[in-house]
Design a protein around this motif. Structure first.
Motif, PDB file in Angstrom:
ATOM      1  N   ALA A   1      -4.928  -2.186  -0.608  1.00 33.21           N
ATOM      2  CA  ALA A   1      -3.419  -1.682  -1.128  1.00 33.21           C
ATOM      3  C   ALA A   1      -3.837  -2.668  -3.089  1.00 33.21           C
ATOM      4  O   ALA A   1      -3.235  -1.261  -2.792  1.00 33.21           O
ATOM      5  CB  ALA A   1      -2.987  -3.148  -0.290  1.00 33.21           C
TER       6      ALA A   1
ATOM      7  N   VAL B   1      -5.171   0.397  -4.105  1.00 30.80           N
ATOM      8  CA  VAL B   1      -4.451   1.880  -4.430  1.00 30.80           C
ATOM      9  C   VAL B   1      -3.319   1.173  -5.542  1.00 30.80           C
ATOM     10  O   VAL B   1      -3.087   1.913  -6.187  1.00 30.80           O
ATOM     11  CB  VAL B   1      -3.708   2.319  -3.077  1.00 30.80           C
ATOM     12  N   THR B   2      -2.542   0.386  -5.207  1.00 33.48           N
ATOM     13  CA  THR B   2      -1.180   0.312  -5.968  1.00 33.48           C
ATOM     14  C   THR B   2      -1.898  -0.609  -7.478  1.00 33.48           C
ATOM     15  O   THR B   2      -0.599  -0.067  -8.044  1.00 33.48           O
ATOM     16  CB  THR B   2      -0.498  -0.765  -5.234  1.00 33.48           C
TER      17      THR B   2
ATOM     18  N   LEU C   1       1.335  -1.143   0.129  1.00 35.76           N
ATOM     19  CA  LEU C   1      -0.030  -0.004  -0.008  1.00 35.76           C
ATOM     20  C   LEU C   1       0.734   1.106   0.413  1.00 35.76           C
ATOM     21  O   LEU C   1       0.578   2.394  -0.659  1.00 35.76           O
ATOM     22  CB  LEU C   1      -1.025   0.048   1.434  1.00 35.76           C
TER      23      LEU C   1
ATOM     24  N   ASP D   1       2.877  -7.821  -3.011  1.00 40.00           N
ATOM     25  CA  ASP D   1       1.437  -8.273  -3.323  1.00 40.00           C
ATOM     26  C   ASP D   1       1.631  -9.800  -3.319  1.00 40.00           C
ATOM     27  O   ASP D   1       1.033 -10.474  -2.907  1.00 40.00           O
ATOM     28  CB  ASP D   1       0.429  -7.271  -4.224  1.00 40.00           C
TER      29      ASP D   1
END
Length: 240
Positions: free
Chosen positions: A70, A73-74, A17, A46
């Motif tokens: 997360a 967002v990423t 994140l 991840d």
């Protein structure tokens, strides 16, 4: 000690994140290659949060939900912002009117944000769909993020590319958004203990990995969009 062990995967997820947030910050500073690098690092992390959760046997619902937050967002927002800036870079104007409001970006650039919207839908579906444990339905968000993150490097290597066209970039946004919520069944690279070593799926995995390595060696970052396309084609072949 048990608390520390239980939260190792969550720490990795939060690091993912954090990489997504840094990517967005660098994008707004128009440092798109650095923004892309942070996305690549986030996607790498991840992969390992789930790996360590399985190895340490600490998988839980909280970790699943945190992982999706997360990823949004990423692998959702951060690549959208990169696309947004790439489309804006193709414009010579500095101001536009949207509903009588002066904006510093071309209205067409908003299409790039469809990646974030459909990534949210994709992740929500994934969280409640029990059929996506060992395979995916629709293109996974990390694959979309990898595709988009390669574009700034391709543009640096070759100024006269397909990606210098704002219409082409908008089409990429729309196509990737559609693929995320499509019904195409895509295989996972994760091998389960129940699988036989020599089977059709593992053969296809080997073809994908070996072909990807060759393409990356020959074409560097320019190979990534073709690798994503190859992944989809091989998944369709696997479904036959």
């Amino acid at each position: 000690m048990n608390t520390l062990k239980r939260n190792i995967p969550n720490f990795i997820t939060l690091s993912n994140l954090f990489c997504g947030i840094l990517s967005i910050i660098y994008s707004f500073n128009n440092q798109l290659t650095i923004a892309a690098i942070f996305i690549f690092i986030g996607i790498f992390l991840d992969f390992f949060d789930g790996f360590f959760a399985r190895v340490l046997k600490v998988e839980n619902e909280f970790g699943l939900q945190l992982d999706s937050m997360a990823d949004l967002v990423t692998s959702g927002l951060a690549p959208s912002i990169i696309l947004f800036h790439l489309i804006c870079d193709q414009s010579s104007k500095t101001e536009y009117l949207i509903l009588s409001i002066v904006t510093p970006f071309p209205p067409i650039a908003l299409i790039a944000l469809s990646v974030t919207v459909f990534a949210a839908i994709r992740l929500a579906i994934f969280n409640i769909d029990t059929n996506q444990k060992n395979s995916f339905i629709g293109l996974p968000t990390p694959m979309v993020a990898i595709f988009i993150s390669a574009i700034p490097f391709i543009k640096i290597a070759n100024n006269n590319t397909f990606y210098n066209n704002s219409i082409a970039l908008c089409l990429i946004s729309v196509i990737l958004s559609f693929l995320m919520v499509s019904k195409i069944k895509l295989f996972s690279l994760k091998i389960t203990r129940q699988e036989k070593i020599l089977n059709k799926l593992n053969t296809i995995r080997i073809i994908l990995i070996s072909s990807s390595l060759i393409l990356l060696w020959l074409f560097n970052f320019a190979a990534i969009p073709f690798i994503v396309a190859l992944y989809i084609i091989l998944s369709i072949i696997n479904n036959l």
